[in-house]
Motif scaffolding. Sequence first.
Motif, PDB file in Angstrom:
ATOM      1  N   ALA A 114      26.830  33.635  37.376  1.00  0.00           N
ATOM      2  CA  ALA A 114      27.152  34.400  38.581  1.00  0.00           C
ATOM      3  C   ALA A 114      28.472  35.144  38.412  1.00  0.00           C
ATOM      4  CB  ALA A 114      27.205  33.466  39.785  1.00  0.00           C
ATOM      5  N   ILE A 115      29.457  34.484  37.815  1.00  0.00           N
ATOM      6  CA  ILE A 115      30.747  35.141  37.590  1.00  0.00           C
ATOM      7  C   ILE A 115      30.596  36.306  36.622  1.00  0.00           C
ATOM      8  CG2 ILE A 115      33.066  34.808  36.636  1.00  0.00           C
ATOM      9  CD1 ILE A 115      32.936  31.908  37.628  1.00  0.00           C
ATOM     10  N   GLU A 116      29.818  36.112  35.565  1.00  0.00           N
ATOM     11  CA  GLU A 116      29.634  37.169  34.565  1.00  0.00           C
ATOM     12  C   GLU A 116      28.874  38.362  35.118  1.00  0.00           C
ATOM     13  OE1 GLU A 116      27.688  35.029  31.479  1.00  0.00           O
ATOM     14  OE2 GLU A 116      29.559  34.264  30.590  1.00  0.00           O
ATOM     15  N   SER A 117      28.137  38.156  36.221  1.00  0.00           N
ATOM     16  CA  SER A 117      27.369  39.262  36.805  1.00  0.00           C
ATOM     17  C   SER A 117      28.238  40.198  37.644  1.00  0.00           C
ATOM     18  CB  SER A 117      26.233  38.711  37.670  1.00  0.00           C
ATOM     19  OG  SER A 117      26.752  38.095  38.846  1.00  0.00           O
ATOM     20  N   ILE A 118      29.478  39.838  37.891  1.00  0.00           N
ATOM     21  CA  ILE A 118      30.366  40.667  38.712  1.00  0.00           C
ATOM     22  C   ILE A 118      30.824  41.875  37.899  1.00  0.00           C
ATOM     23  CG2 ILE A 118      32.535  40.744  39.995  1.00  0.00           C
ATOM     24  CD1 ILE A 118      32.242  37.739  40.460  1.00  0.00           C
ATOM     25  N   ASP A 119      30.632  43.055  38.451  1.00  0.00           N
ATOM     26  CA  ASP A 119      31.038  44.286  37.777  1.00  0.00           C
ATOM     27  C   ASP A 119      32.559  44.376  37.727  1.00  0.00           C
ATOM     28  OD1 ASP A 119      31.732  47.431  37.956  1.00  0.00           O
ATOM     29  OD2 ASP A 119      29.832  47.112  36.890  1.00  0.00           O
ATOM     30  N   GLU A 120      33.083  44.899  36.660  1.00  0.00           N
ATOM     31  CA  GLU A 120      34.531  44.984  36.457  1.00  0.00           C
ATOM     32  C   GLU A 120      35.212  45.810  37.546  1.00  0.00           C
ATOM     33  OE1 GLU A 120      38.007  43.874  34.673  1.00  0.00           O
ATOM     34  OE2 GLU A 120      35.971  43.219  34.136  1.00  0.00           O
ATOM     35  N   GLN A 121      34.482  46.769  38.116  1.00  0.00           N
ATOM     36  CA  GLN A 121      35.078  47.625  39.141  1.00  0.00           C
ATOM     37  C   GLN A 121      35.226  46.921  40.488  1.00  0.00           C
ATOM     38  OE1 GLN A 121      36.205  50.564  38.117  1.00  0.00           O
ATOM     39  NE2 GLN A 121      35.417  49.990  36.092  1.00  0.00           N
ATOM     40  N   GLU A 122      34.611  45.762  40.632  1.00  0.00           N
ATOM     41  CA  GLU A 122      34.625  45.068  41.924  1.00  0.00           C
ATOM     42  C   GLU A 122      35.844  44.156  42.094  1.00  0.00           C
ATOM     43  OE1 GLU A 122      30.970  43.059  42.644  1.00  0.00           O
ATOM     44  OE2 GLU A 122      29.726  44.785  42.086  1.00  0.00           O
ATOM     45  N   TRP A 123      36.607  43.954  41.037  1.00  0.00           N
ATOM     46  CA  TRP A 123      37.761  43.065  41.141  1.00  0.00           C
ATOM     47  C   TRP A 123      38.891  43.756  41.897  1.00  0.00           C
ATOM     48  CZ3 TRP A 123      37.243  38.101  39.957  1.00  0.00           C
ATOM     49  CH2 TRP A 123      36.217  37.724  39.082  1.00  0.00           C
ATOM     50  N   THR A 124      39.482  43.043  42.859  1.00  0.00           N
ATOM     51  CA  THR A 124      40.543  43.583  43.704  1.00  0.00           C
ATOM     52  C   THR A 124      41.831  42.796  43.490  1.00  0.00           C
ATOM     53  OG1 THR A 124      38.916  44.192  45.388  1.00  0.00           O
ATOM     54  CG2 THR A 124      41.229  44.095  46.076  1.00  0.00           C
ATOM     55  N   PRO A 125      42.956  43.452  43.203  1.00  0.00           N
ATOM     56  CA  PRO A 125      44.228  42.713  43.050  1.00  0.00           C
ATOM     57  C   PRO A 125      44.624  42.038  44.365  1.00  0.00           C
ATOM     58  CG  PRO A 125      44.390  44.935  42.152  1.00  0.00           C
ATOM     59  CD  PRO A 125      43.117  44.887  42.928  1.00  0.00           C
ATOM     60  N   VAL A 126      45.248  40.882  44.265  1.00  0.00           N
ATOM     61  CA  VAL A 126      45.708  40.162  45.452  1.00  0.00           C
ATOM     62  C   VAL A 126      47.177  39.799  45.267  1.00  0.00           C
ATOM     63  CG1 VAL A 126      43.458  39.215  46.055  1.00  0.00           C
ATOM     64  CG2 VAL A 126      44.938  37.953  44.490  1.00  0.00           C
ATOM     65  N   HIS A 127      47.840  39.577  46.402  1.00  0.00           N
ATOM     66  CA  HIS A 127      49.239  39.160  46.355  1.00  0.00           C
ATOM     67  C   HIS A 127      49.317  37.766  45.749  1.00  0.00           C
ATOM     68  CE1 HIS A 127      51.416  42.388  48.368  1.00  0.00           C
ATOM     69  NE2 HIS A 127      50.336  42.551  49.107  1.00  0.00           N
ATOM     70  N   TYR A 128      50.126  37.655  44.729  1.00  0.00           N
ATOM     71  CA  TYR A 128      50.249  36.428  43.956  1.00  0.00           C
ATOM     72  C   TYR A 128      51.678  36.399  43.424  1.00  0.00           C
ATOM     73  CZ  TYR A 128      47.836  32.641  41.468  1.00  0.00           C
ATOM     74  OH  TYR A 128      47.378  31.418  41.048  1.00  0.00           O
ATOM     75  N   PRO A 129      52.202  35.251  43.031  1.00  0.00           N
ATOM     76  CA  PRO A 129      53.546  35.249  42.446  1.00  0.00           C
ATOM     77  C   PRO A 129      53.655  36.259  41.309  1.00  0.00           C
ATOM     78  CG  PRO A 129      52.835  33.009  42.833  1.00  0.00           C
ATOM     79  CD  PRO A 129      51.647  33.886  43.142  1.00  0.00           C
ATOM     80  N   GLY A 130      54.593  37.172  41.436  1.00  0.00           N
ATOM     81  CA  GLY A 130      54.768  38.203  40.421  1.00  0.00           C
ATOM     82  C   GLY A 130      54.102  39.520  40.765  1.00  0.00           C
ATOM     83  N   ALA A 131      53.355  39.569  41.879  1.00  0.00           N
ATOM     84  CA  ALA A 131      52.689  40.816  42.258  1.00  0.00           C
ATOM     85  C   ALA A 131      53.722  41.854  42.704  1.00  0.00           C
ATOM     86  CB  ALA A 131      51.692  40.558  43.377  1.00  0.00           C
ATOM     87  N   VAL A 132      53.515  43.119  42.297  1.00  0.00           N
ATOM     88  CA  VAL A 132      54.421  44.213  42.660  1.00  0.00           C
ATOM     89  C   VAL A 132      53.578  45.423  43.043  1.00  0.00           C
ATOM     90  CG1 VAL A 132      56.312  43.436  41.177  1.00  0.00           C
ATOM     91  CG2 VAL A 132      54.585  44.999  40.264  1.00  0.00           C
ATOM     92  N   THR A 133      54.217  46.375  43.710  1.00  0.00           N
ATOM     93  CA  THR A 133      53.549  47.617  44.091  1.00  0.00           C
ATOM     94  C   THR A 133      54.008  48.734  43.162  1.00  0.00           C
ATOM     95  OG1 THR A 133      53.459  46.915  46.402  1.00  0.00           O
ATOM     96  CG2 THR A 133      53.160  49.261  45.960  1.00  0.00           C
ATOM     97  N   ASP A 134      53.062  49.442  42.590  1.00  0.00           N
ATOM     98  CA  ASP A 134      53.381  50.559  41.704  1.00  0.00           C
ATOM     99  C   ASP A 134      54.097  51.634  42.514  1.00  0.00           C
ATOM    100  OD1 ASP A 134      53.197  53.030  40.199  1.00  0.00           O
ATOM    101  OD2 ASP A 134      51.791  51.973  38.899  1.00  0.00           O
TER     102      ASP A 134
END
Length: 464
Positions: free
Chosen positions: A266-286
Amino acid sequence: MQSSHTFTAGSAVFDEYNLVSAAGLVPVLGLAEQAGLSELIDTHVDLASTRVASGAANPAGKLTSIIGGMLTGADSIDDVDTIRAGGSPIVFDQVYAPSTLGIFLREFTFGHSLQLGAVLRRHLIGLAARTPLLPGIAGRAFLDIDSLLRPVYGHQKQGASYGHAKIAGRALLRKGLSPLVTTLSTAQAAPVVAEMRLRAGKTGSGRGAASQLRSAISTARACGATGKIMVRGDSAFGNKAVIGSAVAAGIEFSLVMTRNPRVTRAIESIDEQEWTPVHYPGAVTDPDTGELISDAEVAEVEYTAFSGRHKVTARLIVRRVKDANHPDALFPVWRYHPFFTNSDLPTVDADIIHRKHSIVETVFADLIDGPLAHVPSGRFGANSAWVLCAAITHNLLRAAGTVCGGSHAVARGSTLRRHVVNVPARFARPARKPVLHLPIHWPRQNDWKTLWNNVIDYEPPQAA
Protein backbone atom coordinates in the motif's frame (compact mmCIF):
# COMPACT_ATOMS: atom_id res chain seq x y z
CA MET A 1 21.26 32.35 51.53
CA GLN A 2 22.71 31.71 54.98
CA SER A 3 21.26 31.16 58.43
CA SER A 4 20.83 34.35 60.47
CA HIS A 5 21.01 32.55 63.84
CA THR A 6 23.46 30.35 65.65
CA PHE A 7 21.75 27.05 66.40
CA THR A 8 22.78 24.31 68.83
CA ALA A 9 22.04 20.60 68.85
CA GLY A 10 19.02 21.22 71.07
CA SER A 11 17.55 23.93 68.86
CA ALA A 12 15.49 21.48 66.78
CA VAL A 13 12.62 19.90 68.71
CA PHE A 14 9.77 17.83 67.29
CA ASP A 15 7.08 19.01 69.69
CA GLU A 16 4.47 20.94 67.68
CA TYR A 17 1.10 19.23 68.01
CA ASN A 18 -0.88 21.71 65.91
CA LEU A 19 1.40 22.02 62.87
CA VAL A 20 -0.08 20.49 59.71
CA SER A 21 2.59 19.73 57.13
CA ALA A 22 0.15 19.43 54.19
CA ALA A 23 -2.72 21.85 54.73
CA GLY A 24 -3.67 21.56 51.07
CA LEU A 25 -5.12 18.15 51.88
CA VAL A 26 -8.11 19.91 53.46
CA PRO A 27 -9.51 21.45 50.22
CA VAL A 28 -8.28 18.66 47.94
CA LEU A 29 -9.82 15.85 49.98
CA GLY A 30 -12.89 18.04 50.41
CA LEU A 31 -13.11 18.20 46.62
CA ALA A 32 -12.79 14.40 46.50
CA GLU A 33 -15.74 14.03 48.85
CA GLN A 34 -17.83 16.50 46.87
CA ALA A 35 -17.29 14.20 43.88
CA GLY A 36 -18.50 11.30 46.03
CA LEU A 37 -15.29 9.38 46.75
CA SER A 38 -16.14 7.82 50.13
CA GLU A 39 -19.70 7.06 49.08
CA LEU A 40 -18.47 5.35 45.92
CA ILE A 41 -16.00 3.24 47.89
CA ASP A 42 -18.70 2.20 50.36
CA THR A 43 -21.01 1.29 47.47
CA HIS A 44 -18.60 -0.63 45.22
CA VAL A 45 -15.76 -2.03 47.34
CA ASP A 46 -16.80 -5.07 49.35
CA LEU A 47 -14.06 -7.27 50.84
CA ALA A 48 -16.38 -9.95 52.17
CA SER A 49 -13.80 -12.67 52.89
CA THR A 50 -10.53 -11.70 54.56
CA ARG A 51 -7.45 -13.42 55.95
CA VAL A 52 -7.30 -10.95 58.85
CA ALA A 53 -10.55 -10.38 60.73
CA SER A 54 -10.28 -6.59 60.78
CA GLY A 55 -8.45 -6.31 57.46
CA ALA A 56 -11.50 -5.23 55.45
CA ALA A 57 -13.02 -2.90 58.04
CA ASN A 58 -13.81 0.65 56.84
CA PRO A 59 -12.47 0.52 53.27
CA ALA A 60 -13.45 4.16 52.65
CA GLY A 61 -11.29 5.47 55.51
CA LYS A 62 -8.34 3.30 54.55
CA LEU A 63 -8.42 4.02 50.82
CA THR A 64 -8.79 7.77 51.39
CA SER A 65 -5.81 7.58 53.80
CA ILE A 66 -3.75 5.97 51.02
CA ILE A 67 -4.92 8.59 48.52
CA GLY A 68 -4.16 11.36 51.03
CA GLY A 69 -0.63 10.00 51.44
CA MET A 70 -0.18 9.84 47.67
CA LEU A 71 -1.35 13.44 47.37
CA THR A 72 1.56 14.47 49.59
CA GLY A 73 4.06 12.43 47.54
CA ALA A 74 4.03 8.95 49.11
CA ASP A 75 5.47 6.28 46.82
CA SER A 76 5.42 3.41 49.35
CA ILE A 77 3.13 2.21 52.12
CA ASP A 78 5.54 3.45 54.81
CA ASP A 79 5.49 6.95 53.30
CA VAL A 80 1.78 7.26 54.08
CA ASP A 81 2.81 7.68 57.73
CA THR A 82 3.42 11.38 57.04
CA ILE A 83 -0.33 12.07 57.18
CA ARG A 84 -0.27 11.09 60.89
CA ALA A 85 2.31 13.71 61.85
CA GLY A 86 1.65 16.89 63.83
CA GLY A 87 -1.90 18.20 63.76
CA SER A 88 -3.14 16.09 60.84
CA PRO A 89 -5.01 13.58 63.09
CA ILE A 90 -6.79 16.57 64.67
CA VAL A 91 -7.83 17.99 61.32
CA PHE A 92 -8.80 14.66 59.70
CA ASP A 93 -10.80 11.67 60.87
CA GLN A 94 -9.89 8.03 60.16
CA VAL A 95 -6.15 8.49 59.64
CA TYR A 96 -4.65 4.99 59.56
CA ALA A 97 -1.17 3.68 60.28
CA PRO A 98 0.89 2.17 57.42
CA SER A 99 0.80 -1.28 59.03
CA THR A 100 -3.02 -1.22 59.01
CA LEU A 101 -3.08 0.00 55.41
CA GLY A 102 -0.64 -2.73 54.36
CA ILE A 103 -2.88 -5.43 55.89
CA PHE A 104 -5.86 -3.89 54.12
CA LEU A 105 -4.17 -3.78 50.71
CA ARG A 106 -3.08 -7.40 50.98
CA GLU A 107 -6.75 -8.41 51.24
CA PHE A 108 -7.35 -7.28 47.64
CA THR A 109 -7.89 -9.82 44.88
CA PHE A 110 -8.42 -9.35 41.15
CA GLY A 111 -12.18 -9.04 41.70
CA HIS A 112 -11.71 -6.38 44.37
CA SER A 113 -9.48 -4.45 41.97
CA LEU A 114 -12.33 -4.44 39.45
CA GLN A 115 -14.53 -2.94 42.16
CA LEU A 116 -11.96 -0.21 42.79
CA GLY A 117 -11.77 0.33 39.03
CA ALA A 118 -15.49 1.15 39.10
CA VAL A 119 -14.75 3.75 41.78
CA LEU A 120 -12.04 5.27 39.55
CA ARG A 121 -14.46 5.63 36.62
CA ARG A 122 -17.37 7.03 38.62
CA HIS A 123 -15.18 9.41 40.60
CA LEU A 124 -13.77 10.81 37.35
CA ILE A 125 -17.34 11.38 36.16
CA GLY A 126 -18.09 13.16 39.44
CA LEU A 127 -14.97 15.33 39.16
CA ALA A 128 -15.86 16.25 35.57
CA ALA A 129 -19.31 17.36 36.74
CA ARG A 130 -17.95 19.25 39.75
CA THR A 131 -14.94 21.04 38.16
CA PRO A 132 -13.87 22.40 34.74
CA LEU A 133 -11.72 19.31 34.33
CA LEU A 134 -12.31 18.63 30.63
CA PRO A 135 -13.06 21.85 28.74
CA GLY A 136 -14.11 21.28 25.14
CA ILE A 137 -15.09 17.65 25.71
CA ALA A 138 -18.42 18.16 23.94
CA GLY A 139 -16.57 18.93 20.69
CA ARG A 140 -13.91 16.22 20.45
CA ALA A 141 -12.37 13.94 23.06
CA PHE A 142 -9.26 11.77 22.83
CA LEU A 143 -8.70 8.36 24.38
CA ASP A 144 -5.01 7.43 24.40
CA ILE A 145 -4.15 3.86 25.29
CA ASP A 146 -0.67 2.63 26.16
CA SER A 147 1.22 0.43 28.60
CA LEU A 148 4.37 0.86 30.62
CA LEU A 149 6.69 -1.48 32.49
CA ARG A 150 7.53 -0.66 36.10
CA PRO A 151 10.73 -2.48 37.13
CA VAL A 152 10.80 -4.54 40.32
CA TYR A 153 13.59 -6.36 42.10
CA GLY A 154 13.81 -9.49 44.23
CA HIS A 155 11.91 -12.75 44.03
CA GLN A 156 8.83 -11.99 46.15
CA LYS A 157 6.74 -9.94 43.70
CA GLN A 158 3.71 -11.87 42.48
CA GLY A 159 3.19 -11.47 38.74
CA ALA A 160 6.61 -9.97 38.13
CA SER A 161 8.18 -11.29 34.93
CA TYR A 162 10.43 -10.17 32.13
CA GLY A 163 8.82 -7.89 29.59
CA HIS A 164 10.03 -5.72 26.74
CA ALA A 165 10.91 -2.09 27.47
CA LYS A 166 12.58 0.67 25.48
CA ILE A 167 15.10 2.93 27.25
CA ALA A 168 16.99 5.63 25.35
CA GLY A 169 15.86 4.08 22.07
CA ARG A 170 17.15 0.61 22.95
CA ALA A 171 14.86 -2.40 23.40
CA LEU A 172 15.66 -4.65 26.35
CA LEU A 173 14.05 -7.08 28.77
CA ARG A 174 13.26 -5.89 32.30
CA LYS A 175 11.62 -7.68 35.18
CA GLY A 176 8.54 -5.83 36.30
CA LEU A 177 4.78 -5.30 36.29
CA SER A 178 2.89 -3.72 33.43
CA PRO A 179 -0.02 -1.28 33.95
CA LEU A 180 -2.30 -0.73 30.94
CA VAL A 181 -3.60 2.85 30.93
CA THR A 182 -6.27 4.68 28.95
CA THR A 183 -6.30 8.46 29.33
CA LEU A 184 -9.02 10.95 28.47
CA SER A 185 -8.17 14.44 27.24
CA THR A 186 -9.31 17.27 25.00
CA ALA A 187 -7.53 19.85 22.88
CA GLN A 188 -7.61 22.27 25.84
CA ALA A 189 -7.34 19.87 28.80
CA ALA A 190 -4.48 17.87 30.28
CA PRO A 191 -5.10 14.09 30.30
CA VAL A 192 -6.78 12.25 33.15
CA VAL A 193 -6.90 8.49 33.73
CA ALA A 194 -10.13 6.90 32.49
CA GLU A 195 -9.02 3.27 32.95
CA MET A 196 -6.05 1.53 34.52
CA ARG A 197 -5.26 -2.13 35.07
CA LEU A 198 -2.15 -3.87 36.39
CA ARG A 199 -0.83 -6.91 34.50
CA ALA A 200 2.13 -9.25 34.67
CA GLY A 201 5.36 -7.94 33.16
CA LYS A 202 5.43 -10.39 30.26
CA THR A 203 1.86 -9.57 29.18
CA GLY A 204 1.62 -8.30 25.62
CA SER A 205 0.95 -4.56 25.41
CA GLY A 206 -2.36 -5.01 23.59
CA ARG A 207 -3.83 -7.70 25.82
CA GLY A 208 -7.11 -6.55 27.37
CA ALA A 209 -7.02 -3.28 25.43
CA ALA A 210 -10.32 -3.84 23.61
CA SER A 211 -12.36 -4.36 26.78
CA GLN A 212 -10.62 -1.43 28.47
CA LEU A 213 -11.41 0.76 25.47
CA ARG A 214 -15.11 -0.12 25.60
CA SER A 215 -15.24 0.84 29.27
CA ALA A 216 -13.30 4.06 28.63
CA ILE A 217 -15.72 5.08 25.87
CA SER A 218 -18.64 4.76 28.31
CA THR A 219 -16.73 6.83 30.87
CA ALA A 220 -15.91 9.53 28.30
CA ARG A 221 -19.54 9.83 27.27
CA ALA A 222 -20.63 10.04 30.89
CA CYS A 223 -18.09 12.86 31.36
CA GLY A 224 -19.80 14.85 28.60
CA ALA A 225 -18.21 13.63 25.35
CA THR A 226 -21.30 14.11 23.20
CA GLY A 227 -19.32 14.82 20.05
CA LYS A 228 -16.52 12.92 18.35
CA ILE A 229 -14.26 10.59 20.29
CA MET A 230 -10.93 9.40 18.88
CA VAL A 231 -8.84 6.54 20.23
CA ARG A 232 -5.09 6.75 19.54
CA GLY A 233 -2.41 4.19 20.09
CA ASP A 234 0.81 2.63 18.82
CA SER A 235 1.28 -0.57 16.85
CA ALA A 236 0.47 -2.82 19.83
CA PHE A 237 -3.13 -1.62 19.58
CA GLY A 238 -3.61 -1.52 15.80
CA ASN A 239 -5.34 -4.91 15.81
CA LYS A 240 -8.79 -6.15 14.87
CA ALA A 241 -10.00 -6.36 18.48
CA VAL A 242 -9.31 -2.70 19.28
CA ILE A 243 -10.34 -1.36 15.87
CA GLY A 244 -13.46 -3.55 15.93
CA SER A 245 -14.42 -2.13 19.35
CA ALA A 246 -13.95 1.42 18.04
CA VAL A 247 -16.06 0.75 14.94
CA ALA A 248 -18.81 -0.95 16.98
CA ALA A 249 -18.93 2.02 19.36
CA GLY A 250 -19.07 4.52 16.49
CA ILE A 251 -15.91 6.41 17.39
CA GLU A 252 -12.85 7.42 15.39
CA PHE A 253 -9.58 5.52 15.60
CA SER A 254 -6.03 6.54 14.78
CA LEU A 255 -3.78 3.56 15.39
CA VAL A 256 -0.33 2.61 14.15
CA MET A 257 -0.23 -0.42 11.87
CA THR A 258 2.49 -3.03 12.16
CA ARG A 259 4.46 -3.28 8.94
CA ASN A 260 3.58 -6.35 6.88
CA PRO A 261 3.67 -7.14 3.15
CA ARG A 262 0.16 -5.75 2.57
CA VAL A 263 0.99 -2.47 4.30
CA THR A 264 4.27 -2.26 2.40
CA ARG A 265 2.47 -2.73 -0.93
CA ALA A 266 0.00 0.00 0.00
CA ILE A 267 2.83 2.40 0.82
CA GLU A 268 4.63 1.60 -2.45
CA SER A 269 1.43 2.36 -4.38
CA ILE A 270 1.52 6.03 -3.31
CA ASP A 271 2.56 8.29 -6.18
CA GLU A 272 5.61 10.45 -5.50
CA GLN A 273 3.63 13.60 -6.32
CA GLU A 274 1.17 12.93 -3.50
CA TRP A 275 3.65 13.43 -0.67
CA THR A 276 3.11 16.69 1.24
CA PRO A 277 5.77 18.31 3.49
CA VAL A 278 4.71 18.76 7.12
CA HIS A 279 6.00 20.86 9.98
CA TYR A 280 8.63 18.81 11.74
CA PRO A 281 11.78 19.61 13.74
CA GLY A 282 14.05 21.36 11.26
CA ALA A 283 11.28 22.38 8.86
CA VAL A 284 11.83 25.79 7.18
CA THR A 285 10.05 27.92 4.59
CA ASP A 286 11.83 28.59 1.31
CA PRO A 287 12.27 32.40 1.19
CA ASP A 288 11.99 32.46 -2.62
CA THR A 289 9.02 30.16 -3.25
CA GLY A 290 7.31 30.18 0.14
CA GLU A 291 7.12 26.38 0.06
CA LEU A 292 7.77 24.32 3.16
CA ILE A 293 11.05 22.41 3.21
CA SER A 294 10.89 19.55 5.66
CA ASP A 295 12.52 16.24 6.51
CA ALA A 296 9.05 14.73 6.87
CA GLU A 297 6.21 14.24 4.39
CA VAL A 298 2.76 12.66 4.56
CA ALA A 299 0.44 10.97 2.10
CA GLU A 300 -2.55 8.66 2.29
CA VAL A 301 -4.07 5.70 0.49
CA GLU A 302 -7.23 3.67 0.97
CA TYR A 303 -6.53 0.44 2.80
CA THR A 304 -8.55 -2.59 3.87
CA ALA A 305 -7.35 -4.20 7.08
CA PHE A 306 -8.08 -7.75 8.20
CA SER A 307 -10.48 -10.06 6.40
CA GLY A 308 -13.87 -11.73 6.63
CA ARG A 309 -16.32 -10.22 9.12
CA HIS A 310 -13.49 -8.23 10.73
CA LYS A 311 -12.70 -6.36 7.49
CA VAL A 312 -12.36 -2.58 7.89
CA THR A 313 -11.70 -0.14 5.03
CA ALA A 314 -10.35 3.27 5.96
CA ARG A 315 -7.39 5.59 5.32
CA LEU A 316 -3.79 4.50 5.69
CA ILE A 317 -1.86 7.70 6.37
CA VAL A 318 1.90 7.42 6.05
CA ARG A 319 4.50 9.78 7.41
CA ARG A 320 7.94 9.35 5.93
CA VAL A 321 11.05 10.83 7.53
CA LYS A 322 14.53 11.12 6.09
CA ASP A 323 16.78 8.52 7.65
CA ALA A 324 19.46 10.30 9.67
CA ASN A 325 21.75 7.30 9.22
CA HIS A 326 22.17 8.19 5.53
CA PRO A 327 22.71 11.98 5.44
CA ASP A 328 24.98 11.89 2.39
CA ALA A 329 22.94 9.54 0.22
CA LEU A 330 22.58 10.56 -3.44
CA PHE A 331 18.81 10.12 -3.14
CA PRO A 332 16.78 10.52 0.09
CA VAL A 333 16.46 7.39 2.21
CA TRP A 334 13.09 7.35 3.94
CA ARG A 335 11.66 5.66 7.01
CA TYR A 336 7.91 5.06 6.83
CA HIS A 337 5.45 5.31 9.73
CA PRO A 338 1.90 4.24 8.75
CA PHE A 339 -1.22 4.63 10.86
CA PHE A 340 -4.79 3.60 10.16
CA THR A 341 -7.64 6.05 10.71
CA ASN A 342 -11.29 6.58 9.84
CA SER A 343 -11.31 10.27 10.74
CA ASP A 344 -12.38 12.93 8.23
CA LEU A 345 -9.47 15.26 9.03
CA PRO A 346 -7.20 16.47 6.21
CA THR A 347 -4.08 14.36 5.83
CA VAL A 348 -1.67 16.83 7.44
CA ASP A 349 -4.05 17.56 10.33
CA ALA A 350 -4.67 13.86 10.88
CA ASP A 351 -0.92 13.30 11.16
CA ILE A 352 -0.51 16.15 13.66
CA ILE A 353 -3.44 14.91 15.77
CA HIS A 354 -2.10 11.36 15.71
CA ARG A 355 1.36 12.39 16.89
CA LYS A 356 -0.22 14.06 19.93
CA HIS A 357 -0.85 10.54 21.22
CA SER A 358 2.45 11.09 23.03
CA ILE A 359 0.52 13.16 25.60
CA VAL A 360 -0.07 9.87 27.42
CA GLU A 361 3.62 9.94 28.34
CA THR A 362 3.01 12.99 30.53
CA VAL A 363 0.67 10.86 32.66
CA PHE A 364 3.31 8.14 32.89
CA ALA A 365 5.90 10.74 33.94
CA ASP A 366 3.58 12.06 36.67
CA LEU A 367 2.83 8.58 37.99
CA ILE A 368 6.48 7.50 37.96
CA ASP A 369 7.47 10.74 39.68
CA GLY A 370 4.85 10.05 42.34
CA PRO A 371 3.03 6.96 43.64
CA LEU A 372 4.33 4.60 40.94
CA ALA A 373 7.99 5.23 41.69
CA HIS A 374 7.62 1.77 43.27
CA VAL A 375 5.03 -1.00 43.28
CA PRO A 376 5.39 -1.51 47.01
CA SER A 377 3.85 -4.87 47.91
CA GLY A 378 4.78 -8.47 47.24
CA ARG A 379 1.15 -9.35 46.52
CA PHE A 380 -0.25 -8.71 43.07
CA GLY A 381 -3.70 -7.78 44.39
CA ALA A 382 -2.23 -5.18 46.74
CA ASN A 383 -0.24 -3.64 43.90
CA SER A 384 -3.36 -3.59 41.70
CA ALA A 385 -5.17 -1.60 44.38
CA TRP A 386 -2.15 0.68 44.80
CA VAL A 387 -2.09 1.40 41.05
CA LEU A 388 -5.79 2.29 41.01
CA CYS A 389 -5.37 4.58 44.03
CA ALA A 390 -2.56 6.28 42.10
CA ALA A 391 -4.95 6.85 39.18
CA ILE A 392 -7.63 8.33 41.46
CA THR A 393 -4.96 10.57 43.03
CA HIS A 394 -3.79 11.76 39.62
CA ASN A 395 -7.32 12.72 38.57
CA LEU A 396 -7.95 14.46 41.90
CA LEU A 397 -4.77 16.53 41.61
CA ARG A 398 -5.67 17.43 38.05
CA ALA A 399 -9.17 18.55 39.13
CA ALA A 400 -7.71 20.64 41.98
CA GLY A 401 -5.35 22.30 39.50
CA THR A 402 -8.23 23.28 37.21
CA VAL A 403 -10.06 24.85 40.17
CA CYS A 404 -6.91 26.85 41.06
CA GLY A 405 -6.85 28.05 37.47
CA GLY A 406 -4.03 29.61 35.48
CA SER A 407 -0.99 27.48 34.81
CA HIS A 408 -2.07 24.99 37.49
CA ALA A 409 -4.75 23.70 35.13
CA VAL A 410 -2.04 21.92 33.12
CA ALA A 411 0.73 21.70 35.73
CA ARG A 412 2.62 18.53 36.55
CA GLY A 413 1.67 16.49 39.58
CA SER A 414 4.91 17.38 41.38
CA THR A 415 4.16 21.08 40.84
CA LEU A 416 0.64 20.72 42.21
CA ARG A 417 1.94 18.88 45.28
CA ARG A 418 4.53 21.60 45.88
CA HIS A 419 2.24 24.59 45.27
CA VAL A 420 -1.12 23.35 46.51
CA VAL A 421 -0.90 20.30 48.78
CA ASN A 422 2.33 20.50 50.78
CA VAL A 423 1.67 23.87 52.32
CA PRO A 424 2.39 23.95 56.10
CA ALA A 425 -0.15 25.48 58.46
CA ARG A 426 -0.72 25.83 62.19
CA PHE A 427 -4.14 24.66 63.32
CA ALA A 428 -5.95 26.75 65.93
CA ARG A 429 -9.48 26.96 67.33
CA PRO A 430 -10.12 30.46 68.69
CA ALA A 431 -13.66 30.61 70.04
CA ARG A 432 -14.01 27.00 68.84
CA LYS A 433 -13.77 28.09 65.20
CA PRO A 434 -11.13 26.12 63.26
CA VAL A 435 -8.48 28.28 61.60
CA LEU A 436 -5.43 27.31 59.53
CA HIS A 437 -2.58 29.82 59.87
CA LEU A 438 -0.57 29.53 56.65
CA PRO A 439 2.80 31.10 55.77
CA ILE A 440 2.56 34.79 54.98
CA HIS A 441 3.70 35.77 51.47
CA TRP A 442 3.18 32.21 50.19
CA PRO A 443 4.05 32.52 46.45
CA ARG A 444 0.87 30.73 45.31
CA GLN A 445 -1.42 32.28 47.90
CA ASN A 446 -4.05 33.55 45.45
CA ASP A 447 -4.35 30.22 43.63
CA TRP A 448 -4.50 28.33 46.93
CA LYS A 449 -7.25 30.60 48.24
CA THR A 450 -9.17 30.18 44.99
CA LEU A 451 -9.22 26.44 45.56
CA TRP A 452 -10.07 26.87 49.25
CA ASN A 453 -12.98 29.24 48.61
CA ASN A 454 -14.35 27.12 45.79
CA VAL A 455 -14.38 23.96 47.93
CA ILE A 456 -15.25 25.30 51.38
CA ASP A 457 -18.03 27.60 50.15
CA TYR A 458 -19.40 25.06 47.68
CA GLU A 459 -23.12 24.45 47.79
CA PRO A 460 -24.31 21.38 45.88
CA PRO A 461 -27.08 22.07 43.35
CA GLN A 462 -30.54 21.52 44.73
CA ALA A 463 -32.62 18.73 43.27
CA ALA A 464 -35.50 19.96 41.14
